[in-house]
Scaffold this active site. Structure first.
Site, PDB file in Angstrom:
ATOM      1  N   ASN A   1       0.840  -1.197   0.000  1.00 46.72           N
ATOM      2  CA  ASN A   1       0.000   0.000   0.000  1.00 46.72           C
ATOM      3  C   ASN A   1       0.872   1.242   0.000  1.00 46.72           C
ATOM      4  O   ASN A   1       1.969   1.262   0.557  1.00 46.72           O
ATOM      5  CB  ASN A   1      -1.021  -0.002   1.155  1.00 46.72           C
ATOM      6  CG  ASN A   1      -0.422  -0.134   2.532  1.00 46.72           C
ATOM      7  OD1 ASN A   1       0.637  -0.716   2.709  1.00 46.72           O
ATOM      8  ND2 ASN A   1      -1.096   0.400   3.518  1.00 46.72           N
TER       9      ASN A   1
ATOM     10  N   GLU B   1       0.253   5.286   0.652  1.00 44.68           N
ATOM     11  CA  GLU B   1      -0.740   6.259   1.110  1.00 44.68           C
ATOM     12  C   GLU B   1      -0.382   7.684   0.690  1.00 44.68           C
ATOM     13  O   GLU B   1       0.743   7.966   0.265  1.00 44.68           O
ATOM     14  CB  GLU B   1      -0.873   6.168   2.639  1.00 44.68           C
ATOM     15  CG  GLU B   1      -1.472   4.846   3.083  1.00 44.68           C
ATOM     16  CD  GLU B   1      -1.716   4.766   4.570  1.00 44.68           C
ATOM     17  OE1 GLU B   1      -1.155   5.585   5.328  1.00 44.68           O
ATOM     18  OE2 GLU B   1      -2.484   3.877   4.973  1.00 44.68           O
TER      19      GLU B   1
ATOM     20  N   CYS C   1      -4.168   0.602  -2.476  1.00 46.27           N
ATOM     21  CA  CYS C   1      -4.034  -0.601  -1.656  1.00 46.27           C
ATOM     22  C   CYS C   1      -2.958  -1.515  -2.251  1.00 46.27           C
ATOM     23  O   CYS C   1      -2.652  -1.449  -3.445  1.00 46.27           O
ATOM     24  CB  CYS C   1      -5.345  -1.364  -1.615  1.00 46.27           C
ATOM     25  SG  CYS C   1      -6.723  -0.494  -0.855  1.00 46.27           S
TER      26      CYS C   1
ATOM     27  N   GLU D   1      -3.162  -4.673  -2.876  1.00 42.20           N
ATOM     28  CA  GLU D   1      -3.694  -5.621  -3.862  1.00 42.20           C
ATOM     29  C   GLU D   1      -3.693  -5.006  -5.257  1.00 42.20           C
ATOM     30  O   GLU D   1      -3.309  -5.632  -6.240  1.00 42.20           O
ATOM     31  CB  GLU D   1      -5.127  -6.035  -3.496  1.00 42.20           C
ATOM     32  CG  GLU D   1      -5.257  -6.743  -2.169  1.00 42.20           C
ATOM     33  CD  GLU D   1      -5.576  -5.792  -1.028  1.00 42.20           C
ATOM     34  OE1 GLU D   1      -4.922  -4.724  -0.921  1.00 42.20           O
ATOM     35  OE2 GLU D   1      -6.474  -6.105  -0.242  1.00 42.20           O
TER      36      GLU D   1
ATOM     37  N   CYS E   1     -10.369  -4.944   0.372  1.00 42.07           N
ATOM     38  CA  CYS E   1     -11.515  -4.037   0.492  1.00 42.07           C
ATOM     39  C   CYS E   1     -12.401  -4.199  -0.744  1.00 42.07           C
ATOM     40  O   CYS E   1     -12.030  -4.863  -1.716  1.00 42.07           O
ATOM     41  CB  CYS E   1     -11.033  -2.592   0.648  1.00 42.07           C
ATOM     42  SG  CYS E   1     -10.365  -1.870  -0.867  1.00 42.07           S
TER      43      CYS E   1
ATOM     44  N   CYS F   1     -10.805  -3.179  -4.077  1.00 38.48           N
ATOM     45  CA  CYS F   1      -9.828  -4.167  -4.562  1.00 38.48           C
ATOM     46  C   CYS F   1     -10.520  -5.425  -5.062  1.00 38.48           C
ATOM     47  O   CYS F   1     -10.089  -6.011  -6.049  1.00 38.48           O
ATOM     48  CB  CYS F   1      -8.826  -4.516  -3.466  1.00 38.48           C
ATOM     49  SG  CYS F   1      -7.616  -3.204  -3.230  1.00 38.48           S
TER      50      CYS F   1
END
Ligand SMILES: [Zn+2]
Length: 142
Positions: free
Chosen positions: A48, A50, A59, A61, A94, A97
């Site tokens: 990830n 940010e 993210c 993924e 999430c 994703c």
């Protein structure tokens, strides 16, 4: 959470995710690493990344899927995600994703391997494997 028997591929993906997690760029969240096996049978990692602007980061993924696409792949056969145990969240992709994984998955039956990690190690008790279709039964498709 049930501990399922995991095979060589799952182990390889968890290890790659754990390595990627160390490079996560975290400002206010927690570290996550992911890895996919792409159609070329290679493993591509992601972490990830940010931003101070909420929602602007990505993210792990999606980073891993993008990594596979960068190397010419259009399909993935399996994905693992490992999150830092400091998070109270369940280790799972999430919703955003899940849609993205679905867009690039070979089939709705690909395995999604999920786990938490602490002090550089996978917490075996947290390892869980589910089919993409179980986690995300109704993907959006045109
Ligand atoms: Zn996500």
């Amino acid at each position: 959470m049930a501990t399922l028997k995991i095979g060589k591929t799952e182990k390889k993906l968890l290890d790659a995710s754990l390595t990627a997690l160390k490079n996560a760029y975290v400002l206010w969240g927690f570290k996550v690493g992911a890895a996919v096996v792409a159609e070329d049978e290679q493993v591509y990692e992601g972490c990830n990344v940010e931003s101070w602007v909420s929602g602007l980061g990505t993210c792990a993924e999606r980073c891993a899927v993008n990594h596979a696409v960068l190397h010419g792949n259009r399909r993935i056969n399996e994905l693992a995600v490992v999150m830092d145990a400091c998070s109270n969240s369940e280790p799972r992709p999430c919703g955003t994703c899940l849609q993205y994984i679905s867009d690039f998955s070979e089939s709705p039956q690909i395995n999604i391997v999920m786990a938490k990690a602490e002090k550089g190690k996978i917490l075996t008790k947290t390892v869980n494997v589910k089919k993409l279709a179980e986690l995300f039964p109704f993907p959006y498709k045109k």
